[in-house]
Design an enzyme around this catalytic site. Structure first.
Site, PDB file in Angstrom:
ATOM      1  N   ARG A  52       0.814  -1.142   0.028  1.00 35.47           N
ATOM      2  CA  ARG A  52       0.012  -0.023   0.063  1.00 35.47           C
ATOM      3  C   ARG A  52       0.926   1.269   0.002  1.00 35.47           C
ATOM      4  O   ARG A  52       0.524   2.418  -0.806  1.00 35.47           O
ATOM      5  CB  ARG A  52      -1.222   0.125   1.165  1.00 35.47           C
ATOM      6  N   THR A  53       2.056   1.325   0.834  1.00 29.71           N
ATOM      7  CA  THR A  53       2.648   2.298   0.842  1.00 29.71           C
ATOM      8  C   THR A  53       3.315   2.770  -0.624  1.00 29.71           C
ATOM      9  O   THR A  53       3.079   3.811  -1.099  1.00 29.71           O
ATOM     10  CB  THR A  53       3.794   2.492   1.819  1.00 29.71           C
ATOM     11  N   LYS A  87      23.440  -7.424  -6.710  1.00 27.79           N
ATOM     12  CA  LYS A  87      24.797  -7.843  -7.436  1.00 27.79           C
ATOM     13  C   LYS A  87      26.038  -7.168  -6.784  1.00 27.79           C
ATOM     14  O   LYS A  87      26.957  -7.268  -7.464  1.00 27.79           O
ATOM     15  CB  LYS A  87      24.867  -7.583  -8.955  1.00 27.79           C
ATOM     16  N   ARG A 115      12.009   3.364   1.088  1.00 29.34           N
ATOM     17  CA  ARG A 115      11.830   2.359   2.241  1.00 29.34           C
ATOM     18  C   ARG A 115      13.065   1.625   2.373  1.00 29.34           C
ATOM     19  O   ARG A 115      13.549   1.007   1.535  1.00 29.34           O
ATOM     20  CB  ARG A 115      10.615   1.512   2.204  1.00 29.34           C
ATOM     21  N   HIS A 163       8.134   6.795  10.086  1.00 30.43           N
ATOM     22  CA  HIS A 163       7.327   6.566   9.138  1.00 30.43           C
ATOM     23  C   HIS A 163       6.450   7.633   8.823  1.00 30.43           C
ATOM     24  O   HIS A 163       5.238   7.839   9.141  1.00 30.43           O
ATOM     25  CB  HIS A 163       6.455   5.243   8.911  1.00 30.43           C
TER      26      HIS A 163
END
Lengths: 168, 325
Positions: free
Chosen positions: B67-68, B95, B117, B147
């Protein structure tokens, strides 16, 4: 430096005459939309003269301005409200001062994001010199020829007066 | 440099959005007001504004999120920005590319904003302190730290449903220890001057010394919920729980799960919130999650308007200082 160019009673006289012109040229079923803030004041007076059935639309074009990347976000922007279906509607767009034409350009873009109007007419209290876009009014209260350094502004809502000021 | 110093420019405008802690009250209110203006856009025929036309926004999620990430993406698209979703799980970082090398690469693609995030606290700030001067960084959750956009949308939701915050009792319930949402909510609600702020949960999930942030602590659910106007439930973050903090999810539900019966001690018009995703039958009962007091889905819609406000304000500060005209 402020200079009152046109006082309250004369502004009301101008609006009365605009209402008569508008009545003659307006399509049946048209809805009025004022541009925040001065255009809304003029539109409220016009709405009273014409006693239209629909409530007034209010546009706040801050999110559509073409100078966002130069001046950034405007702090508190009142949301636009168009309390009728724009699709197929005749719209009468009302503003206080028509200068460069950029505000009207932005307003047209915003209206079209609500729907596809049948037509849009432009009504302004003051048509002043300095146009930068090919936009002309259909109904005008008065015209002013001002040098670029001067601005004309509608003060209100009660009383309404037009003042001319030199840009800071 | 503290996060709240990096996120505001010399003119006091929002530059990056890293944390609620240290955010000036007038700026937080300006964000809420702008979100109010953007909220109507979702109901129009064309759900788009031209504000960020020609800007490129990259979402960089080093942790899974639905959702974010999607509400950020939708918000950016409603502002007419171009959006790049970088799937970090399968990208160059796997990598061996370093975080800052990834950033340099994206900067070379002329990205204007990163929405980040990251499981590490402080990651967003680290990125903000290393990007090119015109690039903006939005924190979409960093470790256990903050947040901040979730806190703004929680405040926006409370303001919309309840109006004035100064007389409200708000209870934050659950795994406060691991919750960046709780931390950001506590800062935001205190900045806005909420009447009384409570945290409720088992001793093992309440950080010691949390009172210093301006909250009342309750270790039992019933007194914690009594006369509450707003209850913010936190997800029980299984994936972060290590060791023996809790006996079992079932026992947690018995003691701290929100059921209609337990909610009865709150005010009759109580509002129930949850940042999602919800664990039905763990921290919240289905009857409450889908019940008349729940605004959980409204929170999701509000998240779009709030993220539009934050992204456009931060991007707006790319502009030269405002001239008076």
């Amino acid at each position: 430096m402020l200079k009152t160019a046109i006082a309250h009673s004369e502004v009301l006289d101008l609006i009365t005459r605009m209402a008569a012109d508008l009545k003659a040229g307006m399509r049946p079923g048209a809805a009025l939309v004022g541009i925040h803030t001065g255009g809304v004041w003029v539109a409220e007076h016009l709405n009273r003269h014409l006693s239209l059935p629909d409530p007034l639309g209010e546009l706040n074009i801050a999110f559509y301005r073409d100078d966002f990347s130069h001046i950034g976000m405007h702090p508190s922007v009142r949301p636009s409200t168009l309390p009728f279906d724009v699709d197929g509607r005749h719209i009468v767009l009302v503003d206080d001062v028509l200068f460069t034409g950029r505000t009207v350009r932005a307003a047209l873009n915003e209206i079209f994001d609500y729907g596809r109007p049948a037509s849009v007419m432009l009504v302004v209290l003051v048509d002043r010199s300095g146009r930068e876009l090919p936009i002309q009014p259909d109904v005008t209260g008065t015209t002013m020829d001002l040098p670029t350094g001067q601005h004309v502004k509608l003060i209100g809502p009660d009383p309404l007066s037009l003042v001319v000021q030199r840009a800071a | 440099m503290k996060p709240h110093q990096i996120q505001i420019d010399e003119q006091g405008r929002l530059k990056h959005f890293i944390s609620i802690e240290g955010l000036p009250r007038d700026l937080l209110i300006a964000i809420l007001d702008a979100a109010q203006s953007f909220a109507g856009v979702g109901e129009r025929a064309i759900k788009k504004l031209p504000l960020l036309r020609g800007k490129t926004i990259a979402t960089l999620f080093f942790e899974p999120s639905t959702r974010t990430r999607t509400t950020f993406e939708l918000a950016a698209k409603r502002l007419s920005a171009d959006v790049l979703n970088i799937n970090v799980q399968s990208s160059a970082t796997r990598k061996g590319e370093s975080l800052l090398d990834t950033l340099r690469t994206l900067e070379a693609m002329h990205c204007d904003m990163f929405v980040v995030r990251h499981p590490m606290s402080g990651a967003a700030q680290l990125i903000a302190s290393h990007v090119a001067p015109h690039v903006r960084v939005i924190n979409a959750g960093d470790g256990r730290h903050e947040h901040p956009t979730q806190a703004v949308l929680d405040c926006f939701t409370i303001r919309r449903v309840k109006g004035d915050l100064s007389s409200l009792v708000v209870a934050i319930v659950g795994d406060v220890l691991h919750s960046r949402v709780a931390r950001s909510d506590i800062h935001a609600l205190n900045i806005l001057g909420v009447g009384e702020l409570r945290v409720v949960g088992p001793k093992t999930l309440i950080p010691p010394g949390v009172e210093a942030l301006g909250v009342r602590v309750f270790y039992d659910l019933e007194p914690g919920l009594r006369d509450a106007d707003v209850v913010i439930m936190l997800r029980l973050q299984n994936e972060r729980m290590q060791g023996t903090l809790l006996p079992s999810a079932h026992e947690y539900f018995q003691a701290y799960g929100l059921t209609a019966a337990k909610l009865a001690v709150a005010r009759p018009d109580v509002t129930v919130m949850h940042p999602g995703p919800i664990n039905r039958g763990v921290e919240i009962d289905t009857a409450v999650a889908d019940g008349p007091h729940s605004v959980i889905l409204q929170q999701v819609s509000h998240g779009i308007a709030v993220r539009m406000a934050i992204m456009s304000m931060a991007m707006g500060s790319q502009a030269a200082p405002r001239r008076t005209r």
